[in-house]
Design a protein around this motif. Structure first.
Motif, PDB file in Angstrom:
ATOM      1  N   UNK A 126      37.040  33.798  39.902  1.00 48.34           N
ATOM      2  CA  UNK A 126      37.494  35.183  39.938  1.00 48.34           C
ATOM      3  C   UNK A 126      37.549  35.724  41.351  1.00 48.34           C
ATOM      4  N   UNK A 127      36.543  35.396  42.157  1.00 47.39           N
ATOM      5  CA  UNK A 127      36.558  35.813  43.567  1.00 47.39           C
ATOM      6  C   UNK A 127      37.762  35.215  44.276  1.00 47.39           C
ATOM      7  N   UNK A 128      38.060  33.944  43.976  1.00 48.32           N
ATOM      8  CA  UNK A 128      39.203  33.277  44.594  1.00 48.32           C
ATOM      9  C   UNK A 128      40.519  33.957  44.225  1.00 48.32           C
ATOM     10  N   UNK A 129      40.650  34.366  42.962  1.00 49.43           N
ATOM     11  CA  UNK A 129      41.891  35.000  42.515  1.00 49.43           C
ATOM     12  C   UNK A 129      42.078  36.384  43.125  1.00 49.43           C
ATOM     13  N   UNK A 130      40.989  36.997  43.559  1.00 45.43           N
ATOM     14  CA  UNK A 130      41.074  38.302  44.214  1.00 45.43           C
ATOM     15  C   UNK A 130      41.306  38.152  45.711  1.00 45.43           C
ATOM     16  N   UNK A 131      40.585  37.220  46.317  1.00 43.85           N
ATOM     17  CA  UNK A 131      40.679  37.009  47.760  1.00 43.85           C
ATOM     18  C   UNK A 131      40.579  35.511  48.039  1.00 43.85           C
ATOM     19  N   UNK A 132      41.684  34.890  48.432  1.00 43.51           N
ATOM     20  CA  UNK A 132      41.731  33.434  48.582  1.00 43.51           C
ATOM     21  C   UNK A 132      40.719  32.924  49.616  1.00 43.51           C
ATOM     22  N   UNK A 133      40.581  33.594  50.740  1.00 40.91           N
ATOM     23  CA  UNK A 133      39.690  33.110  51.790  1.00 40.91           C
ATOM     24  C   UNK A 133      38.233  33.180  51.344  1.00 40.91           C
ATOM     25  N   UNK A 134      37.818  34.317  50.842  1.00 45.02           N
ATOM     26  CA  UNK A 134      36.439  34.465  50.379  1.00 45.02           C
ATOM     27  C   UNK A 134      36.204  33.578  49.161  1.00 45.02           C
ATOM     28  N   UNK A 135      37.206  33.488  48.295  1.00 41.47           N
ATOM     29  CA  UNK A 135      37.074  32.683  47.091  1.00 41.47           C
ATOM     30  C   UNK A 135      36.925  31.201  47.363  1.00 41.47           C
ATOM     31  N   UNK A 136      37.614  30.718  48.393  1.00 45.88           N
ATOM     32  CA  UNK A 136      37.469  29.309  48.764  1.00 45.88           C
ATOM     33  C   UNK A 136      36.038  29.012  49.185  1.00 45.88           C
ATOM     34  N   UNK A 137      35.458  29.912  49.969  1.00 47.73           N
ATOM     35  CA  UNK A 137      34.057  29.753  50.363  1.00 47.73           C
ATOM     36  C   UNK A 137      33.135  29.830  49.150  1.00 47.73           C
TER      37      UNK A 137
END
Length: 231
Positions: free
Chosen positions: A129-140
């Motif tokens: 879900x974090x990735x779908x909102x923000x790719x950079x933060x979600x990848x981490x």
């Protein structure tokens, strides 16, 4: 145990870290909620209050992500209870493997099937879900989930690799489906409206839910388990 699980478990137990200090650190990471939900859940809160041109969409996505995480946790327990029981590697003497899991053996966990990993399902769902909102933060977040939540559980013999991989896949699918427009708008948007109308009870409930999510409802599960033993 299949050949893939065998190869990974043998490598980790015989050729990975041989340092008592490193093993202790891994046990601490695996055993403390601080290294799981206490890292990922605050990211959701940060996103919730962060400035954005799509605040409504972002908050709906966060609600859908949390709902997916809860559904994943429940589904993981349900699958573990309904599928054929799979002994955790740590407790299977037939494997003849020595896991550095001193201090992590738990009588309750021992009675739960190893497949699938509910840790992997829950926190991969949240990280997705974090990735779908923000790719950079979600990848981490996804990398963190794989390295600091999932891998230690395999290394310590709490799960087979396939338990974790299946859990991660199910968590990803769960969040992907929950965040689709056709699904998200139906249930997340009404919840968001109620929170905006009644912020005091809404955020109080969100805080309590975040706490239970971080601990994976361990206190409630212990309470239920103790009650069942009395009965």
């Amino acid at each position: 145990m299949n050949s893939f699980d065998t190869a990974v478990q043998v490598f980790l137990t015989q050729h990975a870290f041989q340092s008592a200090t490193i093993n202790h650190v891994i046990r601490v990471i695996a055993g403390q909620a601080s290294f799981k939900g206490f890292v990922l859940v605050p990211v959701l809160w940060w996103m919730w209050f962060g400035r954005s041109e799509r605040t409504g969409w972002k908050r709906e996505m966060i609600i859908a992500t949390v709902a997916s995480g809860l559904a994943s946790l429940a589904a993981g327990r349900l699958l573990a209870a309904s599928l054929p029981f799979r002994e955790r590697p740590l407790y299977d003497p037939d494997l003849h493997l020595n896991f550095p899991s001193v201090g992590l053996q738990d009588a309750i966990v021992r009675t739960w099937s190893s497949f699938p990993s509910d840790h992997a399902m829950l926190w991969t769902a949240i990280a997705t879900g974090i990735f779908l909102i923000n790719r950079r933060v979600g990848t981490l977040a996804l990398l963190y989930t794989a390295v600091f939540i999932c891998l230690p559980r395999v290394y310590l013999g709490l799960h087979y690799p396939t338990d974790v991989l299946a859990g991660m896949a199910l968590g990803m699918v769960s969040t992907y489906l929950a965040t689709r427009d056709a699904v998200r708008v139906r249930f997340a948007a009404p919840i968001l409206r109620r929170m905006q109308m009644f912020p005091a009870p809404g955020y109080t409930f969100a805080f309590l839910l975040s706490f239970e999510l971080i601990t994976q409802f361990d206190d409630l599960l212990l309470f239920v388990h103790a009650g069942l033993k009395v009965l």
